[in-house]
Write a protein that holds these residues in place. Sequence first.
Motif, PDB file in Angstrom:
ATOM      1  N   SER A   1      -1.860  -8.875  -8.062  1.00 25.07           N
ATOM      2  CA  SER A   1      -1.768  -7.520  -8.832  1.00 25.07           C
ATOM      3  C   SER A   1      -1.684  -6.352  -9.246  1.00 25.07           C
ATOM      4  CB  SER A   1      -4.061  -7.679  -9.177  1.00 25.07           C
ATOM      5  OG  SER A   1      -4.063  -5.712  -8.061  1.00 25.07           O
ATOM      6  N   PRO A   2      -0.730  -6.145  -9.980  1.00 26.24           N
ATOM      7  CA  PRO A   2      -0.518  -4.656 -10.005  1.00 26.24           C
ATOM      8  C   PRO A   2      -0.981  -3.382  -8.892  1.00 26.24           C
ATOM      9  CG  PRO A   2      -0.514  -5.354 -12.119  1.00 26.24           C
ATOM     10  CD  PRO A   2      -1.770  -5.975 -11.395  1.00 26.24           C
ATOM     11  N   ASP A   3      -2.032  -3.327  -8.445  1.00 24.41           N
ATOM     12  CA  ASP A   3      -3.111  -2.141  -7.491  1.00 24.41           C
ATOM     13  C   ASP A   3      -3.267  -2.982  -6.729  1.00 24.41           C
ATOM     14  OD1 ASP A   3      -4.886  -4.625  -8.603  1.00 24.41           O
ATOM     15  OD2 ASP A   3      -6.464  -2.260  -9.413  1.00 24.41           O
ATOM     16  N   SER A   4      -3.201  -4.405  -5.992  1.00 24.04           N
ATOM     17  CA  SER A   4      -3.353  -4.827  -4.797  1.00 24.04           C
ATOM     18  C   SER A   4      -2.611  -5.817  -4.159  1.00 24.04           C
ATOM     19  CB  SER A   4      -4.862  -5.722  -4.724  1.00 24.04           C
ATOM     20  OG  SER A   4      -4.710  -7.110  -5.482  1.00 24.04           O
ATOM     21  N   ALA A   5      -2.127  -6.249  -2.704  1.00 23.39           N
ATOM     22  CA  ALA A   5      -1.591  -7.195  -2.874  1.00 23.39           C
ATOM     23  C   ALA A   5      -1.619  -8.189  -1.036  1.00 23.39           C
ATOM     24  CB  ALA A   5       0.069  -6.229  -1.857  1.00 23.39           C
ATOM     25  N   ARG A   6      -1.169  -8.913  -0.501  1.00 20.88           N
ATOM     26  CA  ARG A   6      -2.287  -9.323   0.575  1.00 20.88           C
ATOM     27  C   ARG A   6      -0.430  -9.976   1.736  1.00 20.88           C
ATOM     28  NH1 ARG A   6      -2.704 -14.736   0.804  1.00 20.88           N
ATOM     29  NH2 ARG A   6      -3.056 -14.876  -1.105  1.00 20.88           N
TER      30      ARG A   6
ATOM     31  N   LEU B   1      -4.335  -8.647   5.833  1.00 18.54           N
ATOM     32  CA  LEU B   1      -4.171  -7.627   5.436  1.00 18.54           C
ATOM     33  C   LEU B   1      -4.272  -6.902   4.194  1.00 18.54           C
ATOM     34  CD1 LEU B   1      -4.335  -4.180   6.068  1.00 18.54           C
ATOM     35  CD2 LEU B   1      -1.694  -4.091   5.665  1.00 18.54           C
ATOM     36  N   ALA B   2      -5.598  -7.683   3.532  1.00 12.95           N
ATOM     37  CA  ALA B   2      -5.377  -6.778   1.846  1.00 12.95           C
ATOM     38  C   ALA B   2      -5.025  -5.688   1.942  1.00 12.95           C
ATOM     39  CB  ALA B   2      -6.647  -7.369   1.430  1.00 12.95           C
ATOM     40  N   LEU B   3      -4.554  -5.363   0.873  1.00 14.60           N
ATOM     41  CA  LEU B   3      -4.245  -3.787  -0.178  1.00 14.60           C
ATOM     42  C   LEU B   3      -4.469  -3.493  -1.004  1.00 14.60           C
ATOM     43  CD1 LEU B   3      -0.367  -3.286   1.671  1.00 14.60           C
ATOM     44  CD2 LEU B   3      -2.039  -1.968   2.729  1.00 14.60           C
ATOM     45  N   HIS B   4      -5.023  -2.274  -1.364  1.00 14.37           N
ATOM     46  CA  HIS B   4      -6.149  -2.622  -2.618  1.00 14.37           C
ATOM     47  C   HIS B   4      -5.408  -0.586  -2.706  1.00 14.37           C
ATOM     48  CE1 HIS B   4      -7.911  -1.982  -6.746  1.00 14.37           C
ATOM     49  NE2 HIS B   4      -8.333  -0.982  -6.265  1.00 14.37           N
ATOM     50  N   TRP B   5      -4.637  -0.289  -4.064  1.00 13.40           N
ATOM     51  CA  TRP B   5      -4.782   0.568  -4.193  1.00 13.40           C
ATOM     52  C   TRP B   5      -4.603   1.319  -5.322  1.00 13.40           C
ATOM     53  CZ3 TRP B   5      -0.478  -2.722  -2.676  1.00 13.40           C
ATOM     54  CH2 TRP B   5       0.455  -3.019  -3.575  1.00 13.40           C
ATOM     55  N   THR B   6      -4.979   3.028  -5.813  1.00 12.25           N
ATOM     56  CA  THR B   6      -5.536   3.510  -7.328  1.00 12.25           C
ATOM     57  C   THR B   6      -4.940   4.447  -7.200  1.00 12.25           C
ATOM     58  OG1 THR B   6      -7.583   2.692  -5.864  1.00 12.25           O
ATOM     59  CG2 THR B   6      -7.022   4.469  -7.921  1.00 12.25           C
ATOM     60  N   VAL B   7      -4.599   5.279  -8.189  1.00 15.59           N
ATOM     61  CA  VAL B   7      -3.672   6.286  -8.781  1.00 15.59           C
ATOM     62  C   VAL B   7      -4.454   7.120  -8.781  1.00 15.59           C
ATOM     63  CG1 VAL B   7      -1.880   7.502 -10.691  1.00 15.59           C
ATOM     64  CG2 VAL B   7      -1.865   5.090  -9.915  1.00 15.59           C
ATOM     65  N   LEU B   8      -3.593   8.272  -8.244  1.00 20.36           N
ATOM     66  CA  LEU B   8      -4.860   9.871  -8.360  1.00 20.36           C
ATOM     67  C   LEU B   8      -4.251  10.759  -8.878  1.00 20.36           C
ATOM     68  CD1 LEU B   8      -6.374   9.652  -4.154  1.00 20.36           C
ATOM     69  CD2 LEU B   8      -7.696   8.991  -6.540  1.00 20.36           C
ATOM     70  N   GLU B   9      -5.161  11.225  -9.153  1.00 19.25           N
ATOM     71  CA  GLU B   9      -4.762  13.177  -9.960  1.00 19.25           C
ATOM     72  C   GLU B   9      -3.203  13.174  -9.665  1.00 19.25           C
ATOM     73  OE1 GLU B   9      -4.943  14.586 -12.602  1.00 19.25           O
ATOM     74  OE2 GLU B   9      -6.584  12.707 -13.668  1.00 19.25           O
ATOM     75  N   PRO B  10      -1.890  13.431  -9.513  1.00 19.04           N
ATOM     76  CA  PRO B  10      -1.332  14.898  -9.049  1.00 19.04           C
ATOM     77  C   PRO B  10      -1.222  15.593  -8.116  1.00 19.04           C
ATOM     78  CG  PRO B  10      -0.381  14.239 -11.372  1.00 19.04           C
ATOM     79  CD  PRO B  10      -1.588  13.331 -10.794  1.00 19.04           C
ATOM     80  N   ARG B  11      -1.238  15.613  -6.722  1.00 18.87           N
ATOM     81  CA  ARG B  11      -1.403  17.100  -5.863  1.00 18.87           C
ATOM     82  C   ARG B  11      -0.281  18.508  -6.669  1.00 18.87           C
ATOM     83  NH1 ARG B  11      -4.053  17.896  -1.877  1.00 18.87           N
ATOM     84  NH2 ARG B  11      -4.087  15.161  -1.711  1.00 18.87           N
ATOM     85  N   ARG B  12      -0.918  19.558  -6.857  1.00 18.21           N
ATOM     86  CA  ARG B  12      -0.495  20.250  -7.490  1.00 18.21           C
ATOM     87  C   ARG B  12      -0.102  21.327  -6.855  1.00 18.21           C
ATOM     88  NH1 ARG B  12       0.887  17.941 -12.782  1.00 18.21           N
ATOM     89  NH2 ARG B  12      -0.528  17.340 -13.778  1.00 18.21           N
ATOM     90  N   ILE B  13       0.790  22.678  -6.563  1.00 13.01           N
ATOM     91  CA  ILE B  13       1.117  23.343  -5.745  1.00 13.01           C
ATOM     92  C   ILE B  13       1.982  24.252  -6.818  1.00 13.01           C
ATOM     93  CG2 ILE B  13       1.769  24.023  -3.564  1.00 13.01           C
ATOM     94  CD1 ILE B  13       0.897  22.239  -2.902  1.00 13.01           C
ATOM     95  N   ALA B  14       1.633  25.380  -7.041  1.00 13.59           N
ATOM     96  CA  ALA B  14       2.291  25.889  -8.437  1.00 13.59           C
ATOM     97  C   ALA B  14       2.770  25.300  -9.156  1.00 13.59           C
ATOM     98  CB  ALA B  14       3.440  26.995  -7.501  1.00 13.59           C
ATOM     99  N   LEU B  15       4.097  25.069  -9.438  1.00 16.55           N
ATOM    100  CA  LEU B  15       5.043  24.151  -9.941  1.00 16.55           C
ATOM    101  C   LEU B  15       5.216  23.153 -10.294  1.00 16.55           C
ATOM    102  CD1 LEU B  15       7.301  27.073 -11.849  1.00 16.55           C
ATOM    103  CD2 LEU B  15       5.211  26.161 -12.604  1.00 16.55           C
ATOM    104  N   ILE B  16       5.019  23.217  -8.872  1.00 13.83           N
ATOM    105  CA  ILE B  16       5.081  21.731  -8.456  1.00 13.83           C
ATOM    106  C   ILE B  16       4.072  20.112  -8.316  1.00 13.83           C
ATOM    107  CG2 ILE B  16       5.652  20.590  -6.044  1.00 13.83           C
ATOM    108  CD1 ILE B  16       6.828  22.485  -4.909  1.00 13.83           C
ATOM    109  N   SER B  17       4.765  19.219  -8.344  1.00 15.77           N
ATOM    110  CA  SER B  17       3.284  18.370  -9.112  1.00 15.77           C
ATOM    111  C   SER B  17       4.377  17.048  -8.030  1.00 15.77           C
ATOM    112  CB  SER B  17       3.508  17.518 -10.138  1.00 15.77           C
ATOM    113  OG  SER B  17       2.520  16.263 -10.967  1.00 15.77           O
ATOM    114  N   MET B  18       2.636  16.353  -7.557  1.00 15.64           N
ATOM    115  CA  MET B  18       3.435  14.868  -6.614  1.00 15.64           C
ATOM    116  C   MET B  18       2.494  14.270  -6.727  1.00 15.64           C
ATOM    117  SD  MET B  18       3.984  17.410  -2.448  1.00 15.64           S
ATOM    118  CE  MET B  18       2.756  16.033  -1.738  1.00 15.64           C
TER     119      MET B  18
END
Length: 101
Positions: free
Chosen positions: A38-43, A51-68
């Motif tokens: 699926s768009p958020d899982s792979a095997r 190996l089953a992989l599942h991922w979730t988008v988290l809020e970006p990490r912000r440090i001053a003006l940098i967003s990761m």
Amino acid sequence: MTPSQVAEHFEREYGCTTVEWHRWLPGAVREHPLHMDSPDSARAELGSGHLALHWTVLEPRRIALISMPRLQVRFDFVGTLAAERQVFLRYFDLYMQRGGG
């Protein structure tokens, strides 16, 4: 690192977008067949299991003006031997390493 140190189930955080993750994943699993379930899982098929992989988008990490961007990735090794997990993860980690020393 001994083979028993690679857990069957764990989570990690990666500093990338889903587009980057999708682009990097085939190279990270090397010769192991990869199925995008699926768009958020792979095997990835490993010798004795997968190996089953599942991922979730988290809020970006912000440090001053940098967003990761950030992804939370769940790793579930199913029916694999400890030695298989160790060898697979060693290459996977080296492939996914991006900058920073």
